[in-house]
Design a protein around this motif. Structure first.
Motif, mmCIF file in Angstrom:
data_model
loop_
_atom_site.group_PDB
_atom_site.id
_atom_site.type_symbol
_atom_site.label_atom_id
_atom_site.label_comp_id
_atom_site.label_asym_id
_atom_site.label_seq_id
_atom_site.Cartn_x
_atom_site.Cartn_y
_atom_site.Cartn_z
ATOM 1 N N ALA A 90 -0.717 21.996 1.491
ATOM 2 C CA ALA A 90 -2.084 21.504 1.994
ATOM 3 C C ALA A 90 -2.741 20.651 0.999
ATOM 4 C CB ALA A 90 -3.087 22.799 1.725
ATOM 5 N N ILE A 91 -2.588 20.467 -0.348
ATOM 6 C CA ILE A 91 -3.392 19.722 -0.473
ATOM 7 C C ILE A 91 -2.597 18.433 -0.699
ATOM 8 C CG2 ILE A 91 -3.749 18.832 -2.897
ATOM 9 C CD1 ILE A 91 -3.847 22.155 -3.705
ATOM 10 N N ALA A 92 -1.715 18.201 -0.936
ATOM 11 C CA ALA A 92 -0.719 16.769 -0.106
ATOM 12 C C ALA A 92 -0.655 16.457 0.867
ATOM 13 C CB ALA A 92 0.898 17.168 -0.242
ATOM 14 N N SER A 93 -1.314 17.187 1.935
ATOM 15 C CA SER A 93 -1.688 16.682 3.159
ATOM 16 C C SER A 93 -2.877 15.558 3.704
ATOM 17 C CB SER A 93 -1.884 17.739 4.399
ATOM 18 O OG SER A 93 -2.072 17.450 5.838
ATOM 19 N N ASP A 94 -4.022 16.493 2.520
ATOM 20 C CA ASP A 94 -5.014 16.115 2.360
ATOM 21 C C ASP A 94 -5.393 14.799 1.638
ATOM 22 O OD1 ASP A 94 -6.843 18.495 3.195
ATOM 23 O OD2 ASP A 94 -7.023 19.371 1.387
ATOM 24 N N TRP A 95 -4.564 14.994 0.654
ATOM 25 C CA TRP A 95 -4.060 13.636 -0.172
ATOM 26 C C TRP A 95 -3.999 12.197 0.215
ATOM 27 C CZ3 TRP A 95 -7.335 11.832 -3.990
ATOM 28 C CH2 TRP A 95 -7.927 12.371 -5.065
ATOM 29 N N ALA A 96 -2.565 12.323 1.826
ATOM 30 C CA ALA A 96 -1.719 12.041 2.192
ATOM 31 C C ALA A 96 -2.711 11.041 3.535
ATOM 32 C CB ALA A 96 -0.556 12.414 3.011
ATOM 33 N N ALA A 97 -4.268 11.994 3.929
ATOM 34 C CA ALA A 97 -5.081 11.667 4.812
ATOM 35 C C ALA A 97 -6.205 10.628 4.058
ATOM 36 C CB ALA A 97 -5.640 12.965 5.994
ATOM 37 N N TYR A 140 0.490 -1.315 0.014
ATOM 38 C CA TYR A 140 0.333 0.129 -0.047
ATOM 39 C C TYR A 140 1.113 1.483 0.048
ATOM 40 C CZ TYR A 140 -4.421 -2.414 0.333
ATOM 41 O OH TYR A 140 -5.309 -3.590 -0.072
ATOM 42 N N PRO A 141 2.019 1.183 1.228
ATOM 43 C CA PRO A 141 3.645 2.518 0.412
ATOM 44 C C PRO A 141 3.536 3.103 -0.544
ATOM 45 C CG PRO A 141 3.538 1.412 2.509
ATOM 46 C CD PRO A 141 2.740 0.510 1.738
ATOM 47 N N ALA A 142 3.527 2.015 -1.401
ATOM 48 C CA ALA A 142 4.051 1.803 -3.168
ATOM 49 C C ALA A 142 3.402 2.558 -3.984
ATOM 50 C CB ALA A 142 4.066 0.967 -3.248
ATOM 51 N N VAL A 143 1.533 2.233 -3.391
ATOM 52 C CA VAL A 143 1.126 2.715 -4.564
ATOM 53 C C VAL A 143 0.272 4.123 -3.764
ATOM 54 C CG1 VAL A 143 -1.492 2.589 -4.955
ATOM 55 C CG2 VAL A 143 -0.128 0.978 -5.039
ATOM 56 N N GLY A 144 0.669 4.052 -2.653
ATOM 57 C CA GLY A 144 0.336 6.321 -1.870
ATOM 58 C C GLY A 144 1.600 7.173 -2.536
ATOM 59 N N GLU A 145 2.886 6.533 -2.607
ATOM 60 C CA GLU A 145 3.737 7.238 -3.026
ATOM 61 C C GLU A 145 4.066 7.500 -4.462
ATOM 62 O OE1 GLU A 145 7.439 5.334 -2.923
ATOM 63 O OE2 GLU A 145 7.261 4.852 -0.778
ATOM 64 N N ALA A 146 2.929 6.220 -5.811
ATOM 65 C CA ALA A 146 3.002 6.593 -6.934
ATOM 66 C C ALA A 146 1.586 7.472 -7.113
ATOM 67 C CB ALA A 146 2.775 4.785 -7.774
ATOM 68 N N LEU A 147 0.587 7.005 -5.851
ATOM 69 C CA LEU A 147 -0.353 8.357 -6.548
ATOM 70 C C LEU A 147 0.047 9.792 -6.493
ATOM 71 C CD1 LEU A 147 -3.764 8.691 -6.920
ATOM 72 C CD2 LEU A 147 -3.437 7.853 -4.286
ATOM 73 N N VAL A 148 0.132 9.605 -5.320
ATOM 74 C CA VAL A 148 0.750 11.239 -5.121
ATOM 75 C C VAL A 148 1.562 12.058 -6.214
ATOM 76 C CG1 VAL A 148 1.948 12.741 -3.193
ATOM 77 C CG2 VAL A 148 0.555 11.295 -2.279
ATOM 78 N N GLY A 151 -3.953 7.474 3.367
ATOM 79 C CA GLY A 151 -4.196 6.640 4.799
ATOM 80 C C GLY A 151 -5.554 5.752 5.060
ATOM 81 N N ILE A 152 -6.303 6.505 4.904
ATOM 82 C CA ILE A 152 -7.778 5.740 4.886
ATOM 83 C C ILE A 152 -8.520 4.682 4.568
ATOM 84 C CG2 ILE A 152 -10.236 6.681 5.711
ATOM 85 C CD1 ILE A 152 -9.678 9.856 6.648
ATOM 86 N N VAL A 153 -7.887 5.225 3.388
ATOM 87 C CA VAL A 153 -8.331 4.141 3.052
ATOM 88 C C VAL A 153 -7.753 2.552 2.542
ATOM 89 C CG1 VAL A 153 -8.821 3.314 -0.060
ATOM 90 C CG2 VAL A 153 -9.326 5.479 0.321
ATOM 91 N N ALA A 154 -6.157 2.961 2.367
ATOM 92 C CA ALA A 154 -5.376 2.263 2.662
ATOM 93 C C ALA A 154 -5.784 1.190 3.996
ATOM 94 C CB ALA A 154 -4.264 2.731 2.528
ATOM 95 N N ALA A 155 -5.540 2.083 5.145
ATOM 96 C CA ALA A 155 -5.546 1.279 6.472
ATOM 97 C C ALA A 155 -6.654 0.396 6.898
ATOM 98 C CB ALA A 155 -5.773 2.392 7.256
#
Length: 368
Positions: free
Chosen positions: A111-118, A89-97, A121-125
């Motif tokens: 701020a947008i980067a923080s929104d997407w990371a959050a 999941y972290p690899a997918v998150g990195e590519a997505l961002v 993070g909810i989706v992946a968890a």
């Protein structure tokens, strides 16, 4: 805390780039984490469409994320069949961002980067937690065998399969399927029967243009061939509670889950109407079986219909939803709709315009 409106605006900006978005995402993912390539089919065309649809669904519900938690949990359990692990999941998150930043250009902000990371993070968890939990009570996939294959016409086959171990599902749910004829390409199908004592599952498959899996299943699959099944998913077509009346509206192979629901209703009968349509009577490949079912159940009304009937096939002329509404079968009923995406959407609109409550209209979203 995610700023829902900011996230939605950013996604609109990114999504405007169309097919370039998933192409960039998967290129980035496979270049930076080549070990993930084997998790995906060799032909990535359909998978690219799924990425954009999934992201759009998450973003549109980001301010009410609890409503999509069951869907995300289903996805997490289902992705076990690919060999997806929490560590992927972290690899997918990195590519997505990286993809979102690339297509946002100068509009990208911390701020947008923080929104997407959050949000991610909810989706992946949610997905990973559901997958970990499922590992305690269910296999990642089920091996099955084709036990019967009946070609109904050039495009349609009725196929019976036998999973090698107990396979649980509810009438109206679907599951993904993979055949050795098309390795690592999974497609979604819905059983045409409620669970049986012998465990067999009936599928209705129609070959679609460009559909590698559906074409192989209709034209090449034979009894004895192996299949692999993913877990049952979906809630949209599941019959819950004890509604006094049920209306079933189907197009094409969308009649499969309706037959499963009818078998469920037979255990506690209530007035039920099935309106099933095709372009012409020749497309009603399961007509004799459904007429026999209606003859056996006095509480079941079956109305086959078609856009045209040039040779007197004995069906009503008109669309299933128009006829069902005109006959008063949807008023006060729980209405289930299944068929091609365009047919489902137009049926929903017609039902709403006819005064049917939105919460009484049940369907499975096409972007799962």
């Amino acid at each position: 805390m995610v700023d829902a409106e900011r996230l939605k605006k950013n996604w609109s900006l990114v999504a405007a780039h169309g097919d370039q978005v998933p192409l960039y995402f998967y290129s980035t993912l496979f270049l930076t984490h080549p070990e993930t390539r084997d998790l995906f089919p060799m032909n990535m065309a359909a998978q690219r469409d799924k990425l954009v649809a999934a992201l759009g669904a998450v973003v549109s519900n980001v301010d009410t994320i609890e409503q999509v938690v069951p869907v995300l949990q289903d996805l997490g359990r289902d992705h076990r069949k690919f060999g997806a692990l929490r560590g992927h999941y972290p690899a997918v998150g990195e590519a997505l961002v990286a993809t979102l930043e690339h297509f946002s250009g100068p509009h990208w902000t911390p701020a947008i980067a923080s929104d997407w990371a959050a949000a991610y993070g909810i989706v992946a968890a949610t997905m990973a937690d559901a997958a970990d939990e499922a590992a305690h009570y269910a296999p990642a996939w089920w091996d099955a065998e084709v036990v019967a294959h009946e070609r109904r016409d050039l495009e349609t086959a009725v196929i019976t399969i036998a999973p090698g171990r107990r396979f649980d599902y509810l009438p109206g749910q679907s599951f993904s399927l993979c055949t050795e004829l098309r390795p690592r390409a999974w497609r979604q199908y819905t059983p045409a029967n409620a669970p049986r004592a012998d465990g067999t599952v009936e599928l209705h498959v129609r070959a679609v243009d460009g559909g590698e899996v559906s074409t192989a299943m209709v034209s090449l699959l034979r009894p004895g061939d192996p299949l692999r099944l993913g877990p049952a998913v979906g809630r949209g077509l599941v019959l819950g509670g004890n509604p006094p009346r049920v209306a079933l509206i189907a197009g094409g192979t969308g009649v499969a889950p309706m037959k499963a629901l009818i078998e469920q209703i037979a255990t506690a009968p209530r007035p039920t109407s099935l309106y099933w349509g095709a372009r012409n009577p020749a497309g009603l490949y399961y007509l004799d079986e459904l007429r026999a079912l209606a003859a056996a159940y006095e509480w079941l009304e079956f109305v086959p219909c078609a856009d045209e009937d040039l040779f007197g096939g004995g069906v009503r002329i008109g669309s299933p939803v128009e006829l069902a509404v005109a006959h008063g079968r949807c008023a006060g009923a729980e209405v289930f709709v299944c068929g091609p995406p365009g047919m489902v959407e137009s049926s929903r609109k017609h039902l709403l315009d006819a005064g049917v409550r939105a919460e009484a209209i049940h369907f499975e979203p096409s972007a799962e």
